[in-house]
Design an enzyme around this catalytic site. Structure first.
Site: not given
Ligand code: CA2
Length: 142
Positions: A9-10, A17, A22, A74, A77, A80, A87, A98, A100-102, A107, A111
């Site tokens: 998501p996102n 933004r 990011y 990735n 959200a 978490h 599963d 896995e 993660h950009i950040s 953080r 997270r």
């Protein structure tokens, strides 16, 4: 070698933004960067993005039936919160990295929990878009 790059998501909002977290590059820039890299290495790559948890589960299952060799994920959200993604990855037994950009560890506390980490063969955090390239290389060299 056939790899699925799955974004949650996102992540389609990249570059739109929160550039301080990011970066300024867009989701399309990300896809093009990974595609160019995979082309140069002779790796077959497909991309999926969804804002919906069930869709992401479906894409993971589809990767099994379409005989993918690796998944770069990735989960956004859902990292978490989602036992369903954990599963699904367990069910298909396809090696997953896995990304993660950040740097999620630097953080908010929420997270720092990842369900997907429990099955991922590797987790890459805080390397920006390059993390995806590292993930592809890790899977192809494995
Ligand atoms: O650092 C990452 O890659 C994350 O997986 C990104 C997720 C976040 O929930 C994770 O904790 C860490 C969020 C992606 C949202 O991306 C946006 C991009 C532009 C504008 C707003 C959100």
């Amino acid at each position: 070698m056939k790899i699925l790059v799955l974004n949650g998501p996102n992540l389609n909002m990249l570059g739109v933004r929160e550039p301080d977290i990011y970066g300024r590059s867009t989701y399309t820039d990300l896809i093009n960067m990974i595609k160019d890299h995979c082309d140069s290495k002779g790796i077959e790559v497909s991309f999926k993005q969804s804002n919906h948890e069930g869709d992401l589960v479906d894409y993971i299952q589809q990767a099994y039936f379409e005989k993918y060799d690796g998944i770069v994920i990735n989960p956004g959200a859902y990292t978490h919160t989602s036992v369903a993604l954990l599963d699904a990855l367990k069910a298909v037994s396809i090696p997953a990295v896995e990304v993660h950009i950040s740097d999620v560890d630097a953080r908010e506390e929420f997270r720092q929990i990842s369900y997907v980490s429990k099955i991922a063969v590797k987790t890459i955090k805080g390397h920006g878009f390059d993390g995806y390239i590292e993930a592809v290389d890790f899977l192809s060299e494995r």
